[in-house]
Design a protein around this motif. Structure first.
Motif: not given
Length: 152
Positions: A8-9, A28-29, A20, A98
């Motif tokens: 995750a981030t 995500k990033t 995220f 998400r």
């Protein structure tokens, strides 16, 4: 450090912790970077906690995300480079975000949806559509405001 490592981030925008989540390559990033930079342009505090891997734990009724020291202050822009980012070592997480592509996605997400992050650890889930040219920070701001409104 105790807890569970997850893919995750984690970032903080203002006083809100955002985790995220999603498969590798889901955005995500870059969406987290957009959220942090958008908040900074608006004059809000914002920082990364960790990119790609974070350690999460439930402590005192809240979910804490911590950065692994080996990747502290770094974020990967897929296909390009690893870049330095302003970061904090840990933060309370309020929501899981998400990223979702607009093709084939449900028009409205289920009410009170939660993301199971690890055994006994979950957060309210916000689905963040992206990839259609609309600024994702605009959508994220609207979705966070709607979540805050539901809480009151």
């Amino acid at each position: 450090m105790s807890g569970t490592f997850i893919h995750a981030t984690a970032v903080v925008v203002g006083t809100t912790g955002l985790l995220f989540i999603g498969p590798s390559g889901s955005g995500k990033t870059i969406l987290a970077l957009a959220a942090v930079e958008g908040a900074r342009r608006a004059g809000l505090f914002s920082a990364f906690v960790g990119d790609d891997q974070v350690l999460i734990a439930s402590e005192g009724g809240v979910i804490i995300a911590r950065q692994p020291p080996v990747i502290a202050g770094l974020a990967e822009i897929r296909g390009s480079a690893i870049v330095p980012v302003f970061h904090v070592p840990a933060a309370v997480m309020d929501y899981a975000v998400r990223p979702v592509a607009l093709e084939g996605v449900e028009r409205i997400a289920p009410e009170d949806e939660r993301a199971e992050l690890a055994p006994g650890i979950s957060l309210p889930l916000i689905r963040l559509p992206h990839g259609d040219g609309v600024d994702p920070t605009l959508r994220l701001g609207l979705l966070l405001a709607a979540q805050a409104h539901k809480m009151h």
